[in-house]
Design a protein around this motif. Structure first.
Motif, short mmCIF file in Angstrom:
data_model
loop_
_atom_site.label_atom_id
_atom_site.label_comp_id
_atom_site.label_asym_id
_atom_site.label_seq_id
_atom_site.Cartn_x
_atom_site.Cartn_y
_atom_site.Cartn_z
N SER A 25 -6.77 -1.62 -2.83
CA SER A 25 -5.40 -1.62 -2.30
C SER A 25 -4.56 -2.76 -2.85
O SER A 25 -3.37 -2.85 -2.54
N ARG A 56 -2.21 1.83 4.33
CA ARG A 56 -3.04 1.18 3.31
C ARG A 56 -4.45 1.77 3.36
O ARG A 56 -5.03 2.11 2.32
N LEU A 108 -1.16 -1.93 -4.28
CA LEU A 108 -0.17 -1.56 -3.26
C LEU A 108 0.42 -2.80 -2.61
O LEU A 108 1.62 -2.88 -2.35
N THR A 139 3.28 -0.51 0.55
CA THR A 139 2.75 0.04 1.78
C THR A 139 3.27 -0.81 2.94
O THR A 139 3.37 -2.03 2.84
#
Lengths: 323, 322
Positions: free
Chosen positions: A114, A129, A117, A123
């Protein structure tokens, strides 16, 4: 078809200090290469270590300083401001060779996957997430994704690590990926799984790959076109079948000749090139391949052969072809 | 008499979590001038087999059963002092990753001479002379004995490792992934060199690799290992043309074949088993599409199905008949 990347006369030169402060030398890692990649295409760069394959890939991703006459991403110049690059890198990603070194050993899988992101603030909630990380892992064949969230890289096998690397590259839905020897550290039995995964993403999302490898048979298997590199130059570029079965450059032919053919015993010695790749700091006047070429002519030593188009899409840099 | 006969060799590792049967009853033989390929995925016991033959296992590992007959003399039960007469004199190893195997602060010549002084009792001066001639043998100018490793390229360092392995005129040389970290062109050069030397000295050669594609053209015989056992062993030609074990078949299909169409290889589903918790029957059964109830309960024994062709599979006849 629209081009995802176009480069003309790309050069990456590194200045290095000589021993004990003697005069500076220049390593011409990439010395004037031109090519383009279509949307959704796989182009392989094949060559020995030090031929400039990885440096070319890094230059496209703006990771090393370079010079060129033209570099267009989706038909436009790349905005090199900090914000511009951040945007560019959402669309253009890299998969590194060694999944044992490219993953931070102190980060859990969830953080690794993640991270793009978070860095790009894409996010807004923890739920999102988790959901997107789970989806990315599952897309990459790690099912169920949440099982792997809190594992550390050392708890995963080599193949699983490379899947995590791919999941974290693909979570941004990139349009262009430089894959630098993504399977060379893996067992043959696991390789195909990773390659299939990469091809699946291509079919689903239309991502284009620059696939860097020293293995001509792998390049042939997965790519539309192959470019053969030697000492920072492209020697030949063309359709993958033509390169493997009907290459015109002596270096291409030598590489195709020594390619192991499973199940076939060899008659006599392998036909190998003599010697080794010259030092990239040495200045080579004529053709860069000249010193090892079995069919060199006098002209090759003094004059660099131009890139000659022998048929549409098939170009060769060799005096034997250029005449 | 055969040069080397390995009979029912078992090498186990005792670690805190239990016992790992890294090599579990393998048998093969090797003739003078013959090349045998050992192939399999990481962790299948290829390297442990080699380390057992040369008696250089790490301290957790032990040969618990079996014989290693070198010209009739059993090496398996020898102690450290006895084995020293044979190690490097008769059996030598050339390791993977030549870049890391050489001492960076020692001259190349001294590193080769060290083995000669130790195992053959030559004077330092004579040993250095021999080191120079060994370098010539692997196509490196002899005067480079006074160079340090950083002055050599990767391919040359691997040649130095081969020269070192040849230092005491061994009867058997083992190459543990000797070309894995090298470029394709350098790999071909090294394989040519090994073949030349093998013929010249009528030396037995064991090539360990995970790359089945180079074995066909390098080896006379191929042994396929899985989870500590040899599942199939045969002449190289038979391994490819008369494949009988499903694992061998899948391993072959992992490599692209340019003589056939562009078909993405199948790969092998699943992963190699955890060596601490092997399944009760055939270790390959969980990944095998031919697996039946018998496979899950009973370990298949090696059966001779042709001249020198052994296979350990309950269903080999099904596979042989397509």
């Amino acid at each position: 078809m629209a081009k995802i990347f176009e480069v003309e006369n790309l050069k990456v030169h590194f200045k290095i200090k000589g021993t004990f402060g003697s005069s500076k030398k220049t390593v011409k890692a990439v010395d004037g290469v031109s090519f383009s990649i279509d949307e959704g295409e796989v182009l392989s760069l094949v060559g020995e270590s030090g031929s400039g394959k990885t440096t070319t890939g890094k230059a496209l991703l703006q990771l090393v300083p370079y010079t060129c006459d033209k570099m267009l991403f989706k038909g436009e110049e790349i905005d090199k401001s900090k914000a511009g690059l951040k945007k560019f890198r959402q669309k253009a990603q890299m998969i590194y060779q060694d999944p044992y070194q490219s993953l931070n050993p102190r980060n859990e899988v969830l953080d690794i996957v993640s991270e793009p992101l978070m860095v790009n603030k894409l996010t807004d909630s923890e739920e999102d997430r988790l959901a997107r990380s789970k989806a990315a892992l599952e897309e990459a064949g790690m099912i169920p994704g949440e099982e792997y969230f809190f594992r550390y890289p050392y708890e995963l096998s080599g193949g699983q690590r490379q899947r995590v690397v791919i999941a974290s590259s693909m979570i941004m839905k990139p349009e262009f990926v430089v894959a630098d020897e993504p399977v060379s550290m893996l067992d043959a039995s696991i390789r195909t799984g990773i390659l299939r995964l990469m091809m699946k993403f291509r079919e689903e999302t239309g991502v284009a790959y620059l696939f860097i490898t020293h293995d001509l048979s792998l390049a042939w298997l997965i790519s539309d076109r192959i470019a053969i590199m030697y000492l920072g130059k492209i020697m030949e570029i063309g359709d993958s079948d033509i390169i493997v079965n009907g290459g015109l450059h002596p270096y291409t032919q030598a590489l195709a000749e020594i390619m192991p053919k499973p199940g076939q015993s060899r008659q006599g010695e392998r036909n190998v090139l003599e010697g080794e790749t010259p030092d990239p700091t040495d200045v080579v006047e004529g053709c860069k391949f000249c010193s090892r070429c079995p069919v060199r002519m006098e002209k090759c030593e003094h004059e660099e052969p131009p890139m000659t188009e022998v048929e549409p899409g098939h170009q060769v840099a060799c005096w034997r072809v250029a005449k | 008499m055969k040069l080397l006969e390995v009979k029912n060799l078992k090498t186990y590792f005792t670690i805190s979590q239990g016992t790992v049967k890294a090599v579990d009853g393998i048998s093969f033989d090797l003739d003078y001038g013959e090349a045998l390929g050992l192939v399999g995925e990481s962790g299948c016991g290829k390297t442990t087999s080699a380390l057992s033959i040369a008696h250089i296992l790490p301290k957790e590992g032990q040969i618990v059963d079996g014989e290693i007959l070198l010209e009739g003399t059993d090496l398996a039960k020898m102690d450290e002092k006895e084995i020293n007469k044979y190690r490097w004199n008769d059996v030598s190893i050339c390791f993977q990753g030549a870049m890391n195997a050489l001492n960076p602060v020692m001259k190349i010549g001294d590193q080769i001479a060290e083995a000669i002084v130790l195992h053959q009792g030559l004077s330092k001066e004579d040993a250095l002379k021999k080191a120079a001639s060994l370098l010539e043998l692997v196509d490196i100018p002899g005067e480079r004995i006074s160079n340090y490793p950083h002055e050599f390229s990767g391919g040359m360092k691997q040649r130095v490792m081969i020269a070192m392995a040849l230092a005491c005129d061994p009867k058997i040389m083992i190459g543990d992934e000797p070309t894995t970290a090298l470029d394709v062109m350098v790999q071909a050069q090294i394989l040519n060199l090994i073949e030349k030397l093998r013929r010249e000295f009528n030396m037995g050669f064991i090539l360990i690799t995970h790359d089945l594609s180079i074995l066909a053209e390098t080896c006379d015989k191929i042994a396929v290992m899985y989870a500590g056992k040899i599942v199939e062993i045969a002449k190289a030609k038979d391994i490819f043309e008369n494949t009988l074990h499903p694992y061998t078949d899948m391993l072959i299909k992992c490599f692209p074949d340019i003589t056939k169409g562009k078909v993405m290889p199948e790969g092998i589903p699943g992963a190699p088993p955890n060596m601490l918790e092997l399944p009760p029957g055939c270790a390959f059964a969980p990944r095998c599409k031919y697996a039946c109830d018998r496979c899950r309960q009973e370990v298949p024994e090696p059966q001779e199905v042709g001249e020198g062709h052994f296979v350990s599979c309950h269903n080999w006849e099904v596979i042989a008949n397509g």
